[in-house]
Design an enzyme around this catalytic site. Structure first.
Site, PDB file in Angstrom:
ATOM      1  CD  GLU A 212     -17.540   6.881 -25.627  1.00  0.00           C
ATOM      2  OE1 GLU A 212     -17.228   7.491 -24.585  1.00  0.00           O
ATOM      3  OE2 GLU A 212     -18.369   7.309 -26.430  1.00  0.00           O
ATOM      4  CE  LYS A 227     -25.922   3.232 -31.158  1.00  0.00           C
ATOM      5  NZ  LYS A 227     -24.642   3.696 -31.736  1.00  0.00           N
TER       6      LYS A 227
HETATM    7  N1  HSE Z   1     -19.953   5.777 -29.813  1.00  0.00           N
HETATM    8  C1  HSE Z   1     -21.018   5.645 -30.781  1.00  0.00           C
HETATM    9  C2  HSE Z   1     -20.441   5.656 -32.186  1.00  0.00           C
HETATM   10  C3  HSE Z   1     -22.043   6.734 -30.676  1.00  0.00           C
HETATM   11  O1  HSE Z   1     -19.236   5.717 -32.362  1.00  0.00           O
HETATM   12  O2  HSE Z   1     -21.237   5.566 -33.121  1.00  0.00           O
HETATM   13  C4  HSE Z   1     -23.021   6.560 -29.544  1.00  0.00           C
HETATM   14  O3  HSE Z   1     -23.786   5.403 -29.658  1.00  0.00           O
END
Ligand code: HSE
Length: 355
Positions: A212, A227
């Site tokens: 991001e 998660k």
């Molecule tokens: N930004 C996360 C990753 C994916 O790099 O795995 C979305 O959860």
């Protein structure tokens, strides 16, 4: 043949990819699964909202370059988003929640799910927020309203791990898991093993569009923590909220630490895990671990994700696959819709029977 009317909440990469799949895959879904998808509404903070009871051509949604408020140019369109009206009033069978994930309290996505369920809509979502913060409440609400709530894409995008563990591993004595659940951090660790500094590896991940713009959640473990909460609650019966899980990321690791591990036949990985102990207590964590090269997660490279389930009867069972990507995550939504269809909730709730 059942037709499911969809209302898409959020029109970022994932729901846009879902619209592309609707346009490309409806014929195959009809043939293979006996269902057809029809987008009747979309609401998005940037593009506005559109409701069209007979259905919106998915190609008009995906092939038009809309500017801010651009949905106003569509029949039934407006320049402002109106999530509440679309969720409660559009003639949808299924609300597809794919707005941003808020890591502090899961809102406003939790409210979106609540509105949808209370309005008698099934809900499918890839959003980690509602699942990590409010799965218990939303599941009770869905049961009370006789609708489905599915969220396979909240962990490892379209790679099927939640239903796999809950359904296929049922009876195997699942008592823990360890996973590489963030592709960005795994990619960075691989680059650091090849000699790059953390900052250089992160820059490369950003240039490739993996990380991001604000990569904190990826590299400090916050994304993995959500998660782990989802999986621990779902698969082990924990009742965690994110603040219950200790969380350490990878930003303090150096190339030197990685090469020491390599000299010992080991490799650093960011591991999200949870385990039930002999007394039934569940322990969960997110932390970098130096694992031996023979460990099933040691060979998982690049942005790929993997999870090893620990079971009583099978030992360790490992699933590996993509953990991100627009189409991959949109596929998770399709798999959720198929799950709802197959659960035959469709018999009482959704859809129009084709003539
Ligand atoms: N930004 C996360 C990753 C994916 O790099 O795995 C979305 O959860």
């Amino acid at each position: 043949m059942a037709t499911y009317n969809l209302a898409l909440i959020g029109f970022g990469g994932v729901n846009r990819a879902l619209a592309e799949l609707v346009s490309r895959k409806n014929a195959a879904l009809e043939k293979e699964v006996g269902l057809r998808l029809n987008i009747v509404a979309v609401s998005d903070l940037h593009y506005g909202s559109v409701v069209s009871p007979n259905g919106i051509d998915p190609r008009a949604l995906t092939e038009t370059r809309f500017s801010k408020g651009g949905f106003a140019s569509l029949s039934g369109g407006r320049s402002d988003a109106d999530n509440e009206r679309v969720i409660k009033e559009a003639p949808a069978d299924i609300v597809v929640e794919a707005t941003f994930t808020d890591r502090v309290n899961g809102e406003p996505a939790i409210t979106h799910c609540r509105w949808a369920i209370e309005a008698g809509r099934h809900v499918v979502t890839t959003n980690k927020g509602p699942v990590a913060f409010a799965a218990r409440e939303l599941k009770l609400l869905a049961a009370a309203h006789g609708v489905g709530l599915e969220y396979e894409g909240s962990v490892m995008s379209g790679t099927p791990v939640i239903r796999f563990a809950k359904r296929t591993l049922l009876g195997s004595g699942l008592n823990g898991f360890e996973g590489i659940l963030n592709g960005t951090s795994n990619f960075i660790l691989g680059k650091m093993e090849a000699g790059l500094t953390f900052d250089a590896a992160l820059r490369e991940a950003q240039e490739l569009g993996l990380a991001e713009a604000d990569p904190t959640a990826d590299v400090e473990g916050h994304d993995v923590r959500l998660k782990v909460v989802i999986l621990a609650n779902e698969l082990l019966g924990a009742e965690f909220s994110p603040r219950d899980v200790v969380c350490k990321g990878i930003s303090h690791l150096t190339p030197a630490a990685l090469s020491v591990a390599a000299g010992e036949g080991k490799r650093w990985k960011l591991i999200g895990s949870a385990k039930r102990d002999e007394r039934g207590k569940i322990h969960a964590s997110v932390e970098p671990r130096s694992i031996p090269l023979v460990h099933p997660l040691a060979g998982v490279n690049g942005a790929t994700n993997a999870i090893s389930f620990q079971t009583e009867l099978l030992g360790s069972v490992t699933v590996t696959g993509p953990g991100a990507g627009r189409t991959e995550t949109a596929y998770a939504l399709i798999s959720d819709i198929i799950a709802i269809h197959q659960a035959n909730i469709g018999a009482t709730k959704p859809c129009k029977e084709a003539a």
